[in-house]
Every structure is written in structure tokens, then in C-alpha cells.
Write an enzyme that holds these catalytic residues in place. Structure first.
Site: not given
Length: 487
Positions: A253-255, A257, A263
């Protein structure tokens, strides 16, 4: 072997993420190895979540990686359209065929009726399967329900058999119990096909020979095979690529990285490094190295060597790989990557191109991304706005350093050649005369000249900055120390 045709078929509901990019890469490699075709198809039938921006972003990400398709929505091809939203006429022909051959039937059951069936199964502690109560409706009964305004779904008749086997190129034979699969819905009440039907029709009419996709689709494959059987179509070969998990083996997930290709690009990664890293997520060349250039990947890739175990996402490894590629780049190419960001900061002037190239050459080995590299060179183009706090406490914590800095500054003002070798000789000699270790003078001097405690070689930095800039900064550092440490 007939012509190899593979496809990457993302839904445009978000950015191109790392898992999708890896799937696209494996498809691309497989196609190129077999002189086949790599096809891009956009599955945009989820109107509420799909967007043109997301579709454009997927195309942008693939293009940046260099995974260029042979057929697709932007370039066309003989098997289009390549947007699902434009293929409704094709879907309807196949739906009519399924009804005509009695392989599917309309179901008029309401959500409440289906829920009641589920509750009964739960009470009886049995697996729920649709009762097929609409399978034998007469035409009169169907017309009566239609006249009442009920919009039916279309269900596939699942044959009475024990199991179905998916022959997977990565996982071998995977058996699915058909007792757990009921007459599943293939067309929604609005007349649009569900994913499992649309993907079968698209793959068949696009003549896809191999479906290489994420592991999460493995559970859909039995239903798709049943649709192939109902239509009398030969299915493609399947290969389901393992999941990518976070370092703690949780869902990525985004947490953890960055996960979207854009991105990674914005953080200063190179496409060739990204491809190297993506290839290693679940595949091994057999060589004891993490640096595998694309030509070698293309030569050695074999779908049978893809692991069925989950791959682990590791940003430290990705950044390290990128750093290796940065150091391999020709200096002119690296400079061209950095110039846009440098120009945006106002660092590039009409007469400092050679200076900029020299700075890049000096700092390149200490950076793992283009963004890090830009951040590491600001003191060459901007005045120092402050000093590293840890450096202050370690090197500027006593006025005892002031006489040493003053002596060095005076020597620098009079040295004949302001070049790295001469500067090193001078400063080491001065440290010796002061009864200091060389580092006890070099470290405070580095902080004074750059504002940092970690940089490339101090003497090379000083040569690039020049006599005037270095002497001014040493003078400013002396003033700063006197301000924070009054007598």
C-alpha cells in the site's frame, strides 16, 4: 507454435502501479522473445470509476518504461477497438449466441430472493448455489416478468461435473471444485457483460494466445474456462504471476512508499533501473547479480522461471539498483536528465554549463536517484542558508576552532594554485603544524564551505567553488560561531 499474442489489459481506475507494470513487462518480454505481438487493451467498462486521465497515465507510464505495444487504443490494429467501452456490438453478438445455444438463461430473481436463498443455505450449513429456479421459465412467464418492468441478469449454465483444471504455466495444474461454482451472472441487468464474459470475448477475438496476469485473477479462470467451453472456443494458455507484498508480507500500500510508476519517475528513478528491478520481482536469471541489463533480461527471460511465491517489495534495493545505473550513464546523458530540474531552480545560466557538468561529475557517485543528486548540489549554486545541526554540535561547539579557520582562510587567500591537490597538501600541512589530526580541520572546514557534514571530496568541492566563494564562506562561518558562542 502459432503466432504469440499477449495483452496487458488494465482498468483505467487509477495510476499504473508497480504490480501492473511488472505484468506488462512479463507480457512484453514473452512477446518479444517469440517474435509475437504485445497488445494494450483498456478495460474501461466500469464507467463510474474509469477516467480518461487514468487511461492517459497508464499509457504515459508504459511509454516511459519503453514497453511499447504493437496494437492498442492509440495506434489501432486489426483486432480493435482496444477500449472495452467501444466493443458492445461484439459482446451482444456473443450474448445472443449463448442464449440461442441454451448455454445461458435470464434470471429475474430479485436481490431479496437471492438473499433469502443464501440465508437458507446458511441455516442448513451448506455452500450456497443459485437454485436455478429461473432456468426453466416459459416464454410466457418471461414476457410476463418483463412486462412488470423487471430487468433480468443473464446466468451461464454450469455443467454438472466434479471439477475443472486450470493448466498454469507457472503453477502447474490447479484444480477447482465445480460444486462451489453456481450458475454465475455473465450479463448485468443493465445489459452490460461482467468482467469474466467481456475478457473471454476480448481475448478470443483478439486472438490472444497466452494470458499472463496477476495471481488475483486465478480464481476467475475456472469461470472463464466454462465460458470458453459453452462457446466451443479454444482457451489461451494461462500464467498467473505471484503477488508483490510489502517487507512485512502485508498487502502493498501507499504507506510502504511509492507504488505508481509516475511516482517512481518523479522521485528520480531511471526507466532502465525500474525495468531491472521489476524483472527481479518474481523472476531470476540464475546469475548471482542484481544488475541485469534489459538486453540480458530479454535474452534469458522464461515464463517457467517465474516463481509462484510472493515477491517482496524493497525500496532500498530499488534505489541501490538505480544508483548503479546512474553511475553507468554517460555524463552527457546524466546531465540531460538533470538539466530540467536545475533550470527550474534557476541554477543554469548562459555561461555556467561547463561548471554544471563538473558539479554533476563530482556528486554523481553519492546519489541513488536524480532527485537526491539535485538535492546534493544546492550549495554550488545557492548561498548557504544554515549548517547541519549535528555538524554544529560537533564542529562549531567551541571557539577554539576559530583561529584554525582564520589561519586556513588567510593561507587560501595567498595560495598560488587553487586546485584540489594543492589545497589538500596545504590543509593537511596546516593541521599538522597546529597539532591536529587532518580530520579535525577538514570536517569543520567542510561544514563551513558547504553547510553539510557529508559531501564528495572537500578539496574537489573547493576547487569548483573557487577561492573567493570558499574564503567568504569560511569568514561567514567564523561570524556564525562567534554569534552562537559569545565570549
Amino acid at each position: 507454435m502459432s503466432e504469440i499474442r499477449v495483452r496487458f489489459a488494465p482498468s483505467p481506475t487509477g495510476a499504473l502501479h508497480i504490480g501492473g507494470a511488472r505484468t506488462a513487462l512479463f507480457n512484453y518480454l514473452f512477446a518479444r522473445q517469440h517474435n509475437g505481438k504485445f497488445i494494450l487493451r483498456i478495460e474501461d467498462t466500469d464507467i463510474s470509476r474509469s477516467s480518461t486521465d487514468a487511461s492517459d497515465g497508464i499509457i504515459d507510464g508504459l511509454t516511459w518504461l519503453g514497453l511499447i505495444w504493437d496494437e492498442g487504443p492509440d495506434i489501432g490494429g486489426d483486432s480493435g477497438p482496444y477500449l472495452q467501452s467501444l466493443r458492445s456490438n461484439i459482446y451482444q453478438r456473443v450474448i445472443d449466441e449463448l442464449i440461442k445455444c441454451d448455454a445461458a438463461y435470464y434470471c429475474f430473481c430479485t436481490p431479496d430472493e437471492i438473499q433469502a436463498e443464501r440465508m437458507r443455505a446458511q441455516t442448513l450449513k451448506t455452500n450456497y448455489k443459485y437454485s436455478r429456479k429461473c432456468c426453466c421459465l416459459t416464454e410466457t412467464e418471461k414476457n410476463h416478468l418483463l412486462d412488470k418492468g423487471i430487468k433480468p441478469v443473464l446466468r451461464l449454465k454450469v455443467p454438472e461435473s466434479n471439477y475443472i483444471i486450470v493448466c498454469d504455466l507457472i503453477r502447474g495444474q490447479v484444480r477447482f471444485d465445480l460444486d462451489l461454482i453456481d450458475d454465475f451472472i455473465i450479463v448485468k441487468s443493465d445489459g452490460n457483460p461482467v468482467y469474466n464474459l467481456a475478457v473471454v470475448i476480448d481475448d478470443y477475438y483478439m486472438m490472444i494466445s497466452h494470458v499472463i496476469r496477476a495471481e488475483e485473477h486465478l480464481s476467475n479462470t475456472p469461470k472463464q474456462l466454462l465460458i470458453y467451453q459453452a462457446l466451443g472456443w479454444k482457451p489461451p494458455h494461462f500464467a498467473h504471476v505471484s503477488m508483490i507484498l510489502a517487507p512485512d508480507r502485508s498487502k502493498l500500500s501507499k504507506r510502504h512508499g511509492a507504488t505508481s510508476i509516475q511516482e517512481f519517475r518523479d522521485q528520480g528513478l531511471l526507466p532502465q533501473a525500474m525495468l531491472n528491478y521489476l524483472a527481479l520481482l518474481g523472476w531470476s536469471s540464475g546469475a548471482d547479480t542484481d544488475i541485469i541489463h534489459f538486453d540480458e533480461i530479454l535474452e534469458k527471460f522464461d515464463i517457467k522461471d517465474v516463481s509462484h511465491s510472493a515477491a517482496i517489495y524493497d525500496t532500498a534495493k530499488l534505489n541501490w539498483i538505480n544508483g548503479q545505473y546512474l553511475n553507468e550513464l554517460e555524463l552527457d546523458e546524466l546531465v540531460s536528465f538533470l538539466k530540467p530540474a536545475a533550470a527550474e531552480k534557476g541554477w543554469l545560466l548562459a555561461d555556467n554549463n561547463e561548471f554544471f557538468v563538473d558539479v554533476v561529475s563530482l556528486v554523481r557517485s553519492r546519489s541513488q536517484t536524480l532527485v537526491q543528486m539535485i538535492a546534493s548540489m544546492d550549495y554550488f549554486f545557492e548561498e548557504i542558508s544554515g549548517y547541519d545541526p549535528k555538524g554544529i554540535s560537533k564542529y562549531f561547539s567551541s571557539t577554539d576552532i576559530i583561529p584554525s579557520l582564520e589561519t586556513v582562510r588567510n593561507k587560501l587567500l595567498n595560495i598560488s594554485l587553487f586546485e584540489s591537490a594543492e589545497l589538500e597538501s596545504l590543509i593537511r600541512s596546516e593541521a599538522n603544524q597546529m597539532g591536529l589530526k587532518a580530520g579535525d580541520l577538514i570536517h569543520p572546514l567542510r561544514l563551513a564551505v558547504t553547510g553539510r557534514t557529508a559531501t564528495p571530496g572537500l578539496f574537489e568541492i573547493m576547487e569548483l567553488l573557487g577561492r573567493g566563494k570558499c574564503c567568504d564562506r569560511i569568514a561567514n562561518a567564523i561570524l556564525y560561531i562567534r554569534e552562537i558562542l559569545p565570549n
